[in-house]
Design a protein around this motif. Sequence first.
Motif, mmCIF file in Angstrom:
data_model
loop_
_atom_site.group_PDB
_atom_site.id
_atom_site.type_symbol
_atom_site.label_atom_id
_atom_site.label_comp_id
_atom_site.label_asym_id
_atom_site.label_seq_id
_atom_site.Cartn_x
_atom_site.Cartn_y
_atom_site.Cartn_z
ATOM 1 N N VAL A 202 2.555 11.153 1.113
ATOM 2 C CA VAL A 202 2.826 11.528 -0.541
ATOM 3 C C VAL A 202 2.021 10.061 -1.454
ATOM 4 C CG1 VAL A 202 3.883 11.875 -2.804
ATOM 5 C CG2 VAL A 202 5.224 11.434 -0.194
ATOM 6 N N ALA A 203 0.742 11.403 -1.995
ATOM 7 C CA ALA A 203 -0.370 11.381 -2.800
ATOM 8 C C ALA A 203 -0.603 11.479 -4.057
ATOM 9 C CB ALA A 203 -2.228 11.655 -1.845
ATOM 10 N N GLU A 204 -0.884 10.613 -5.133
ATOM 11 C CA GLU A 204 -0.283 10.955 -6.151
ATOM 12 C C GLU A 204 -2.137 11.854 -6.658
ATOM 13 O OE1 GLU A 204 1.550 11.212 -9.145
ATOM 14 O OE2 GLU A 204 3.178 9.977 -7.541
ATOM 15 N N ASP A 205 -3.224 10.867 -5.622
ATOM 16 C CA ASP A 205 -4.560 11.391 -6.039
ATOM 17 C C ASP A 205 -5.169 12.534 -4.996
ATOM 18 O OD1 ASP A 205 -5.323 8.993 -6.343
ATOM 19 O OD2 ASP A 205 -4.570 8.826 -7.917
ATOM 20 N N GLU A 206 -6.337 12.676 -4.741
ATOM 21 C CA GLU A 206 -6.718 12.872 -3.695
ATOM 22 C C GLU A 206 -7.472 11.038 -3.339
ATOM 23 O OE1 GLU A 206 -9.627 14.487 -7.129
ATOM 24 O OE2 GLU A 206 -7.214 13.512 -6.656
ATOM 25 N N PHE A 207 -7.939 10.226 -3.370
ATOM 26 C CA PHE A 207 -8.676 9.205 -3.757
ATOM 27 C C PHE A 207 -7.092 7.654 -2.915
ATOM 28 C CE2 PHE A 207 -10.653 10.429 -7.645
ATOM 29 C CZ PHE A 207 -11.739 10.672 -7.172
ATOM 30 N N ARG A 208 -6.082 8.799 -2.976
ATOM 31 C CA ARG A 208 -5.013 7.278 -2.365
ATOM 32 C C ARG A 208 -4.989 7.314 -0.251
ATOM 33 N NH1 ARG A 208 0.407 6.326 -3.219
ATOM 34 N NH2 ARG A 208 -0.289 6.665 -4.963
ATOM 35 N N PHE A 209 -5.041 5.752 -0.380
ATOM 36 C CA PHE A 209 -6.095 5.875 1.092
ATOM 37 C C PHE A 209 -5.044 6.022 2.318
ATOM 38 C CE2 PHE A 209 -6.370 2.448 4.225
ATOM 39 C CZ PHE A 209 -7.333 3.240 5.269
ATOM 40 N N THR A 210 -4.924 6.813 2.849
ATOM 41 C CA THR A 210 -3.558 7.206 3.414
ATOM 42 C C THR A 210 -3.407 6.987 5.511
ATOM 43 O OG1 THR A 210 -4.183 9.718 3.235
ATOM 44 C CG2 THR A 210 -2.519 8.672 1.914
#
Length: 253
Positions: A202-210
């Motif tokens: 689950v990411a808050e934005d497209e910059f989250r490292f996953t």
Amino acid sequence: FDKTGTLTKDRTEGVVYEGKPLTPEQKSALFELTRQSTHPYSKSITQYLSNDIEINSGVTDFEEFSGKGVQAKNEQGQILKLGSHSFLGLEEEKTISGSYLSIDNEFIGHFSFQSQLRSNILKTLSELQEKFKMTLLSGDHSSDAKLFSDLEQPINMYFNQSPTDKRDKIQALNLKGDKVAYIGDGLNDTEALKSANLGISVAEDEFRFTPSSDAIIKSDKIQNLSAFFKFSKYASRTLRICLYFSLLYNTVG
């Protein structure tokens, strides 16, 4: 499911600090420390301190320990640690979930948080319960179990779970023959995401490292999980029908 940052909002409200008063220099250093962390609690502390910074004070040697906490050195060379009770090496048993702060191994204070569920998440869980077995794996204290008290069907909940504990729980389900989809918030859930048959971050934005996730879902779309799973089954069934038709067609040909 993971809880913090997954079923609950990424930035919690109602942050409460208890402990020794923080100097402007300590607030500034703590602000810089938490701003570099991806954990939802750190983000909440960053937001909590953002309007109370009087001076600029940097930190160096930043390190983040998955599922435990973060640390760095302030301008005076002191080590700031922020994280779980065990990460700081505190002897007294604490029963409050949250983040503990120490400077040069001296306990300074504790941040507690009021977790808030994401919009319509209980409805989503109820829909998923009709077709799937549900388990909650959380690193927080069991006091947050009350957030899910309105569910018609109770779910299995395990609290005070380290990243390794979460991984072991998933591997145990795999050994039983279950197919596991794990939904977590990224970096702190790397081991669990990797161990599951399907890891969704689950990411808050497209910059989250996953890392280690098979799929990424925007946090404001998590309430659509039931529809996504339904669509994926439809797509899988359609592909199988197409494949069988192709094999039959070519065999006859």
